[in-house]
Write a protein that holds these residues in place. Structure first.
Motif, mmCIF file in Angstrom:
data_model
loop_
_atom_site.group_PDB
_atom_site.id
_atom_site.type_symbol
_atom_site.label_atom_id
_atom_site.label_comp_id
_atom_site.label_asym_id
_atom_site.label_seq_id
_atom_site.Cartn_x
_atom_site.Cartn_y
_atom_site.Cartn_z
ATOM 1 N N TRP A 110 0.961 -1.282 -0.294
ATOM 2 C CA TRP A 110 -0.073 -0.037 0.041
ATOM 3 C C TRP A 110 0.741 1.149 -0.144
ATOM 4 O O TRP A 110 0.170 2.200 -0.435
ATOM 5 N N LYS A 137 -9.728 5.119 1.206
ATOM 6 C CA LYS A 137 -9.533 5.979 2.231
ATOM 7 C C LYS A 137 -9.927 5.285 3.329
ATOM 8 O O LYS A 137 -9.719 5.491 4.572
ATOM 9 N N ALA A 138 -10.887 4.351 3.122
ATOM 10 C CA ALA A 138 -11.414 3.392 4.342
ATOM 11 C C ALA A 138 -10.415 2.593 4.739
ATOM 12 O O ALA A 138 -10.284 2.111 6.203
ATOM 13 N N GLU A 139 -9.455 1.846 3.868
ATOM 14 C CA GLU A 139 -8.313 1.055 4.231
ATOM 15 C C GLU A 139 -7.183 1.587 4.621
ATOM 16 O O GLU A 139 -6.377 1.226 5.457
ATOM 17 N N LEU A 140 -7.271 2.952 4.960
ATOM 18 C CA LEU A 140 -6.047 3.932 5.523
ATOM 19 C C LEU A 140 -6.370 4.001 6.794
ATOM 20 O O LEU A 140 -6.876 4.976 7.188
ATOM 21 N N THR A 141 -5.981 3.238 7.581
ATOM 22 C CA THR A 141 -6.303 3.090 9.173
ATOM 23 C C THR A 141 -5.442 4.255 9.817
ATOM 24 O O THR A 141 -4.292 4.685 9.052
ATOM 25 N N ASP A 142 -6.026 4.413 11.036
ATOM 26 C CA ASP A 142 -4.881 5.420 11.703
ATOM 27 C C ASP A 142 -3.552 4.734 11.930
ATOM 28 O O ASP A 142 -2.640 5.765 12.037
ATOM 29 N N HIS A 143 -3.257 3.650 12.237
ATOM 30 C CA HIS A 143 -1.946 2.930 12.457
ATOM 31 C C HIS A 143 -1.046 3.262 11.006
ATOM 32 O O HIS A 143 0.012 3.759 11.041
ATOM 33 N N LYS A 144 -1.969 3.039 9.623
ATOM 34 C CA LYS A 144 -1.000 3.195 8.562
ATOM 35 C C LYS A 144 -0.663 4.673 8.387
ATOM 36 O O LYS A 144 0.191 4.946 7.843
ATOM 37 N N LEU A 145 -1.611 5.468 8.809
ATOM 38 C CA LEU A 145 -1.492 6.986 8.549
ATOM 39 C C LEU A 145 -0.420 7.680 9.395
ATOM 40 O O LEU A 145 0.480 8.403 9.091
ATOM 41 N N SER A 146 -0.521 7.010 10.632
ATOM 42 C CA SER A 146 0.729 7.451 11.593
ATOM 43 C C SER A 146 1.981 6.876 11.215
ATOM 44 O O SER A 146 3.325 7.759 11.202
#
Length: 600
Positions: A110, A137-146
Motif C-alpha cells: 500500500w 480512504k477506508a483502508e487507510l487506518t490510523d495506524h497506517k496513517l501514523s
C-alpha cells in the motif's frame, strides 16, 4: 494544434494509432486502483530549516541511482516514489542514514507506490506536501496513517537530531473505476497502423500500441503538410489529454521488416506480437496557443476596461438623474433634509408640508432659496402640535448642531415663544401660536438685519414684535440666508412661502419668499436636454467629454502589442491609467457633484 484540429478531417474508419516505443505502462493504467490523497504540513523552527526540508523532499522524490540496494525490500522501482530510501544520504550519516522504518514501510504494497501529487512548497516555516497512496480512504487506518507521517518526517529531516513535526490536514478519497492516464506532453498518433507498429518497440520485445477511436472533438491536428515525414500521416493532440482504456487489450501477430544483420544490409520480414489497447482520448479543449498566452493579459485588461467604461457611463447618468431629481424637488418648494436624527424620520409632503418623526431634533430648510439685499415674508402653519418646533432663518454656513439657532449662524423662534440665537432667550411673542392651525409670521429685512415675528395673522389683532437685530448675510453666517425649520416628537407644519403680503406684511416693500427668489431656472427638464448639458458643462461635469477620454484610452490600449502587458511594472502603470470609475468621478468631478448634492 488547437487551431488546426478545428479543420482536420476525421479518418474514414475513425481510428488513430499510437506506438509506445517499448514503454512499460504502470499497473494502475491497466486496472482501476484504489487511491487517496494525504495532505500534510511539516512544521519547522525556522525558514531556513523549512527550505532545507523542501530540498530533501525534492531530492528524494527523484530517481535513486542506487536502485539495486532497494530492490530486495521494495520489489519495485517507481521513478517518483516519495518513500524511496536515498542511500546517497548515507555518506554523511553512515549506516544510521538508512532507517529501518523506511525499509519496512516501503516493503508493504500500500505504501510502496506513494507519490507526490504536486511539488512540495514552503510557506514561511511550513512545508506543504500532498501524497498519493494506493489504498482506499477506508483502508487507510490510523495506524497506517501514523506510520506514513512518521516516514515523511524522517524523509524530510537533514539529520537524526532535527526531525520535523508533521500533521495531516486532510485525507481525500479518489474514485477507483477509471483506467488510463493523462499525457503530459504532445500526444502523437497516426492513421497508418504499420507506422504505429514500427514505433511500438516490437523489434526488441512485445510491442504496445493504442487504438484510438477518434471523434469530431477529440481528433487532434493533422500535421502531414508540416511534417518532415508526410507518409507517416501524423496527428498531434494537445498536452494534458486524458487517455481512458475502453476495453480489454488484445494480442495480435503482425509482420514487420527488420535488419537481418548481413553485411549487404538486407532486410527480412519477421512475425511478432503486439498488444493493442482500445482507448478513447479526451482532448484538452482549454489548451491555449502561444499567441493566446501572450495576448491573455491584454484580453483580460481590455475586457475589464470595457466593463469599467460601461460602469462609468452608468454612474455618470445616475449622477445626472440625481441632479435632475434635486432640481425637480427644489422647483416644487420641497424642504431638504440638512442634519440631525435620520433623514428617513423626516416626512416631506407636497405644498411644503413636513413632519418630524424622530425623538431627536431634525433640521430641514430651503438652502437653494438664497436670499440677500431684500425684504421677505413667509408663514409657518402648525398641522400637528406635538413635540417641539423652531423656525426662522439660517445662513449658508450654519453648522451641524442640535437644532437651528444653537449656533450664531441662525435666528429662530421656539415653539414656547422664546427666541434662539446661540442661546435660548425669553421673548414676548404677544400670544400663543403653537397649536393646531396656529400661524407664525416672519418678516426679514436683510438690508437692515431686522427680523420681525407675529403670532397669527393681522386679522387676529396681533402686532409685529422685533425678535432679532443683525439677522443678515455676512462673513460668519455666509453670503445668503434661507428659511429653516427644526422639529421633533411628531410635530407637523406647513411652510407658506407664497403667502399674500397685502395687509399681512409690515409694509408694501416686503414680498413673499417665492416672489423674491431671483432664479428663473426651469427646474423640470430631462437628463438629455440641452439645459441639463449646459448646466453640467458650466460646473465642469461633461459626460460626453469624459466618455470620449475613456474611449480614447481604450483605443490606445487596444493598439498595443500583447507582450507590452506582460511586464508587471508597465501593466501596473496601465491599471493606474485606467483607474476606477468612482475614482475618476471623485477626483475629477467630485467637488462639483458634491456641491450640488449637498443641501448647503
Amino acid at each position: 494544434v488547437t487551431k488546426i484540429s478545428k479543420v482536420t478531417k476525421i479518418p474514414a474508419d475513425r481510428k488513430l494509432y499510437r506506438g509506445l516505443g517499448g514503454m512499460v505502462l504502470p499497473d494502475q493504467f491497466w486496472r482501476g486502483m484504489p487511491e487517496c490523497q494525504v495532505k500534510m504540513i511539516l512544521k519547522a523552527k525556522t525558514v531556513s530549516e523549512a527550505e532545507q526540508a523542501l530540498e530533501m523532499i525534492q531530492w528524494n522524490t527523484h530517481y535513486s541511482h542506487h536502485r539495486s540496494a532497494v530492490h530486495a525490500v521494495a520489489r519495485s522501482n517507481p521513478a517518483r516514489s516519495c518513500l524511496l530510501v536515498a542511500l546517497r544520504r548515507g555518506g554523511s550519516r553512515g549506516a544510521a542514514g538508512i532507517d529501518m522504518m523506511w525499509l519496512e514501510l516501503i516493503g508493504e504494497e500500500w505504501a510502496r507506490r506513494a507519490q507526490l501529487v504536486a511539488d512540495a512548497m514552503v510557506d514561511d516555516t511550513e512545508v506543504k506536501v500532498v501524497l498519493s497512496v494506493r489504498v482506499s480512504k477506508a483502508e487507510l487506518t490510523d495506524h497506517k496513517l501514523s506510520r506514513l507521517v512518521c516516514a515523511v518526517e524522517r524523509l524530510s529531516s537533514c539529520s537524526s537530531q532535527s526531525i520535523l513535526e508533521a500533521r495531516v490536514v486532510e485525507v481525500v478519497g479518489r474514485p477507483d473505476d477509471f483506467k488510463g492516464g493523462v499525457e503530459f506532453g504532445m500526444l502523437s498518433a497516426t492513421t497508418d497502423r504499420a507506422t504505429a507498429v514500427s514505433y511500438s518497440g516490437a523489434r526488441d520485445q512485445r510491442g504496445t500500441i493504442f487504438e484510438i477511436m477518434a471523434g469530431r472533438v477529440d481528433i487532434g491536428a493533422s500535421i502531414k503538410v508540416l511534417s518532415q515525414y508526410p507518409t507517416e500521416e501524423e496527428y498531434l493532440m494537445p498536452p494534458l489529454s486524458c487517455i481512458e482504456v475502453m476495453s480489454e487489450p488484445r494480442v495480435e501477430v503482425v509482420k514487420i521488416r527488420t535488419d537481418c544483420g548481413c553485411d549487404n544490409g538486407a532486410a527480412t520480414d519477421v512475425y511478432t506480437e503486439v498488444v493493442v489497447v482500445p482507448v478513447r482520448v479526451n482532448v484538452n479543449l482549454k489548451a491555449l496557443t502561444t499567441d493566446d498566452l501572450i495576448q491573455r493579459r491584454k484580453v483580460l485588461h481590455l475586457a475589464m476596461t470595457k466593463n469599467l467604461g460601461e460602469e462609468l457611463q452608468h454612474v455618470m447618468e445616475s449622477e445626472t438623474d440625481k441632479l435632475t431629481e434635486i432640481f425637480k424637488r427644489r422647483g416644487s418648494m420641497a424642504l431638504e433634509y440638512l442634519f440631525g436624527g435620520e433623514s428617513k424620520d423626516l416626512v416631506l409632503e407636497k405644498s411644503a408640508m413636513v413632519r418630524f418623526m424622530s425623538k431627536k431634533f431634525i433640521t430641514a430648510g430651503l438652502p437653494h432659496f438664497a436670499l440677500r439685499d431684500c425684504r421677505v415674508y413667509w408663514e409657518l402653519e402648525i398641522a400637528e402640535a406635538t413635540g417641539n418646533i423652531l423656525a426662522g432663518f439660517a445662513g449658508m454656513r450654519m453648522q451641524e448642531c442640535g437644532y437651528a439657532g444653537e449656533d450664531d449662524k441662525a435666528w429662530t423662534i421656539f415653539s414656547d415663544g422664546r427666541r434662539v440665537h446661540s442661546e435660548v432667550e425669553a421673548f414676548d411673542l404677544g400670544g400663543a401660536w403653537f397649536q393646531r392651525g396656529g400661524v407664525l409670521c416672519f418678516a426679514l429685512d436683510l438690508k437692515a438685519g431686522s427680523m420681525l415675528v407675529r403670532s397669527g395673522r393681522a386679522a387676529a389683532g396681533n402686532s409685529w414684535r422685533q425678535a432679532f437685530w443683525g439677522a443678515m448675510p455676512g462673513e460668519e453666517a455666509g453670503p445668503f440666508l434661507f428659511p429653516v425649520v427644526s422639529g421633533r416628537g411628531g410635530v407637523g407644519a406647513r411652510l407658506i412661502l407664497n403667502a399674500s403680503t397685502a395687509g399681512e406684511a409690515p409694509s408694501d416693500e416686503y414680498r413673499s419668499v417665492m416672489a423674491t427668489v431671483t432664479s428663473t431656472q426651469n427646474w423640470d427638464f430631462p437628463r438629455d436636454s440641452e439645459a441639463t448639458k449646459r448646466l453640467l458643462q458650466s460646473m465642469g461635469v461633461s459626460l460626453r467629454e469624459l466618455m470620449a477620454e475613456f474611449e480614447a484610452l481604450q483605443q490606445r490600449h487596444e493598439a498595443m502589442q500583447g507582450n507590452e502587458f506582460n511586464d508587471d511594472y508597465a501593466y501596473q502603470e496601465k491599471m493606474i491609467e485606467v483607474g476606477r470609475p468612482d475614482s475618476l468621478l471623485h477626483v475629477q468631478y467630485g467637488p462639483q457633484l458634491s456641491s450640488l448634492h449637498s443641501p448647503m
